[in-house]
Design a protein around this motif. Sequence first.
Motif, short mmCIF file in Angstrom:
data_model
loop_
_atom_site.label_atom_id
_atom_site.label_comp_id
_atom_site.label_asym_id
_atom_site.label_seq_id
_atom_site.Cartn_x
_atom_site.Cartn_y
_atom_site.Cartn_z
N ASN A 56 -11.73 10.92 -10.03
CA ASN A 56 -11.16 10.83 -8.69
C ASN A 56 -9.97 9.87 -8.70
O ASN A 56 -9.93 8.93 -9.48
CB ASN A 56 -12.24 10.31 -7.74
CG ASN A 56 -11.96 10.67 -6.30
OD1 ASN A 56 -10.82 10.90 -5.93
ND2 ASN A 56 -13.00 10.70 -5.50
N ASP A 57 -8.99 10.14 -7.85
CA ASP A 57 -7.77 9.36 -7.83
C ASP A 57 -7.84 8.30 -6.73
O ASP A 57 -7.96 8.62 -5.54
CB ASP A 57 -6.58 10.30 -7.58
CG ASP A 57 -5.25 9.61 -7.76
OD1 ASP A 57 -5.24 8.37 -7.87
OD2 ASP A 57 -4.23 10.31 -7.78
N TRP A 58 -7.74 7.04 -7.12
CA TRP A 58 -7.79 5.94 -6.15
C TRP A 58 -6.63 5.99 -5.16
O TRP A 58 -6.74 5.46 -4.06
CB TRP A 58 -7.79 4.60 -6.88
CG TRP A 58 -9.14 4.22 -7.38
CD1 TRP A 58 -9.61 4.35 -8.65
CD2 TRP A 58 -10.20 3.65 -6.63
NE1 TRP A 58 -10.91 3.89 -8.73
CE2 TRP A 58 -11.29 3.45 -7.50
CE3 TRP A 58 -10.34 3.27 -5.29
CZ2 TRP A 58 -12.50 2.91 -7.08
CZ3 TRP A 58 -11.55 2.72 -4.87
CH2 TRP A 58 -12.61 2.56 -5.76
N LEU A 59 -5.51 6.58 -5.55
CA LEU A 59 -4.35 6.63 -4.67
C LEU A 59 -4.25 7.97 -3.94
O LEU A 59 -3.19 8.34 -3.45
CB LEU A 59 -3.08 6.38 -5.48
CG LEU A 59 -3.00 5.00 -6.15
CD1 LEU A 59 -1.71 4.88 -6.96
CD2 LEU A 59 -3.08 3.88 -5.12
N GLY A 60 -5.37 8.67 -3.87
CA GLY A 60 -5.37 9.99 -3.23
C GLY A 60 -4.93 9.96 -1.78
O GLY A 60 -4.36 10.92 -1.27
N PHE A 61 -5.16 8.83 -1.09
CA PHE A 61 -4.77 8.75 0.32
C PHE A 61 -3.26 8.83 0.47
O PHE A 61 -2.75 9.34 1.47
CB PHE A 61 -5.29 7.45 0.94
CG PHE A 61 -4.90 7.25 2.37
CD1 PHE A 61 -5.39 8.11 3.35
CD2 PHE A 61 -4.04 6.23 2.76
CE1 PHE A 61 -5.02 7.95 4.68
CE2 PHE A 61 -3.68 6.07 4.09
CZ PHE A 61 -4.17 6.92 5.04
N LYS A 79 -1.21 10.27 -1.92
CA LYS A 79 -0.71 11.48 -2.56
C LYS A 79 -1.11 12.75 -1.81
O LYS A 79 -0.29 13.62 -1.53
CB LYS A 79 -1.23 11.55 -4.00
CG LYS A 79 -0.73 10.42 -4.89
CD LYS A 79 -1.32 10.52 -6.29
CE LYS A 79 -0.83 9.41 -7.19
NZ LYS A 79 -1.45 9.48 -8.55
N ASP A 80 -2.39 12.86 -1.49
CA ASP A 80 -2.90 14.07 -0.84
C ASP A 80 -4.12 13.69 0.01
O ASP A 80 -5.25 13.98 -0.36
CB ASP A 80 -3.28 15.12 -1.89
CG ASP A 80 -3.76 16.41 -1.24
OD1 ASP A 80 -3.36 16.69 -0.09
OD2 ASP A 80 -4.56 17.14 -1.89
N PRO A 81 -3.90 13.04 1.14
CA PRO A 81 -5.03 12.56 1.95
C PRO A 81 -5.82 13.69 2.58
O PRO A 81 -5.22 14.65 3.09
CB PRO A 81 -4.35 11.69 3.02
CG PRO A 81 -2.98 12.29 3.15
CD PRO A 81 -2.60 12.73 1.76
N PRO A 82 -7.13 13.62 2.56
CA PRO A 82 -7.93 14.61 3.29
C PRO A 82 -7.59 14.54 4.78
O PRO A 82 -7.38 13.45 5.32
CB PRO A 82 -9.38 14.15 3.03
CG PRO A 82 -9.30 13.31 1.80
CD PRO A 82 -7.97 12.64 1.85
N ALA A 102 -8.15 0.10 3.78
CA ALA A 102 -9.46 0.26 3.14
C ALA A 102 -10.09 1.60 3.50
O ALA A 102 -10.62 2.31 2.63
CB ALA A 102 -10.39 -0.89 3.57
N LEU A 103 -10.02 1.96 4.77
CA LEU A 103 -10.58 3.25 5.20
C LEU A 103 -9.84 4.41 4.54
O LEU A 103 -10.46 5.39 4.12
CB LEU A 103 -10.50 3.38 6.72
CG LEU A 103 -11.49 2.56 7.55
CD1 LEU A 103 -11.15 2.68 9.03
CD2 LEU A 103 -12.92 3.01 7.29
N GLY A 104 -8.52 4.30 4.46
CA GLY A 104 -7.74 5.38 3.88
C GLY A 104 -8.00 5.56 2.40
O GLY A 104 -8.28 6.67 1.92
N LEU A 105 -7.91 4.47 1.65
CA LEU A 105 -8.08 4.55 0.19
C LEU A 105 -9.51 4.88 -0.19
O LEU A 105 -9.76 5.83 -0.95
CB LEU A 105 -7.65 3.22 -0.45
CG LEU A 105 -6.16 2.89 -0.36
CD1 LEU A 105 -5.90 1.46 -0.82
CD2 LEU A 105 -5.35 3.87 -1.20
N MET A 106 -10.45 4.11 0.33
CA MET A 106 -11.85 4.35 -0.05
C MET A 106 -12.40 5.61 0.61
O MET A 106 -13.22 6.32 0.02
CB MET A 106 -12.69 3.13 0.31
CG MET A 106 -12.33 1.89 -0.51
SD MET A 106 -13.53 0.53 -0.35
CE MET A 106 -13.29 0.08 1.37
#
Length: 243
Positions: free
Chosen positions: A8-13, A15-18, A93-97
């Motif tokens: 899983n990518d820690w920087l997903g928020f 790059k491609d946030p859900p 924190a909410l976005g990344l985690m």
Amino acid sequence: MRTNTDRNDWLGFFKDPPDTVSSIVLALATIQIFMSLLPIGAMRRIWRWFELSPARVMHALEKGDVVTGLVRPILGHMVFHVNVMHMVINLLALGLMGSYVYREMENAPGAKTHDVPVVFIAFLILSGMFAGFFFVLINQSSWQAMIGASGAASGLFGAIVWINLMRQRKIDDAVQGAHSIFISILMIFGVSALIIGATIFFDTSKLSYILFKSASAWQAHVGGYIFGLLFYPLFERLTSAGH
């Protein structure tokens, strides 16, 4: 389904946030902006309605006032923040985690894509609620109030600790069976002891007060973390076809 090498990518928020996670972050940011535009008196009156004060909750429960005395602050305290710094740190924190945990739920074996948003939101809200209950339980006689989404964010952190330690157990070919489970449990206890100790140290330090201009609720952070650590596996199962 994600393989062991497809991490899983820690920087997903960034790059491609859900969509679910970005919507939650946007909603909380909008509320904070709206609050900042209000006169100080109006803002404090709204805070007063939704802030979580243990002694006030206990007095309300003694009178049988469950809805306005318990339900409203347990749910409402999560959507407000003391200041911009408080909001930025919590929303990061909410976005990344949140993105990390959401993708894990989404890639769980047998996960149904349409169920993941509901399960994720339920997990986030219940993490924040448990954090609030924990805060009240430890500070029953205190009138010191709490607001903020950090308890919910701590639940995400607890989930991430479980995800990574249990993944390591699954891919570790050197240790098998009961020994592997026992080692994983020891690791979880050890890591959690360090995290909880560091949380209490930071939240009671001068640095925390300098950053947020108010006291930090370590009890809520610890409570949210414990909930996420213990109950994330249940929520991940709820996303699967077998629920």
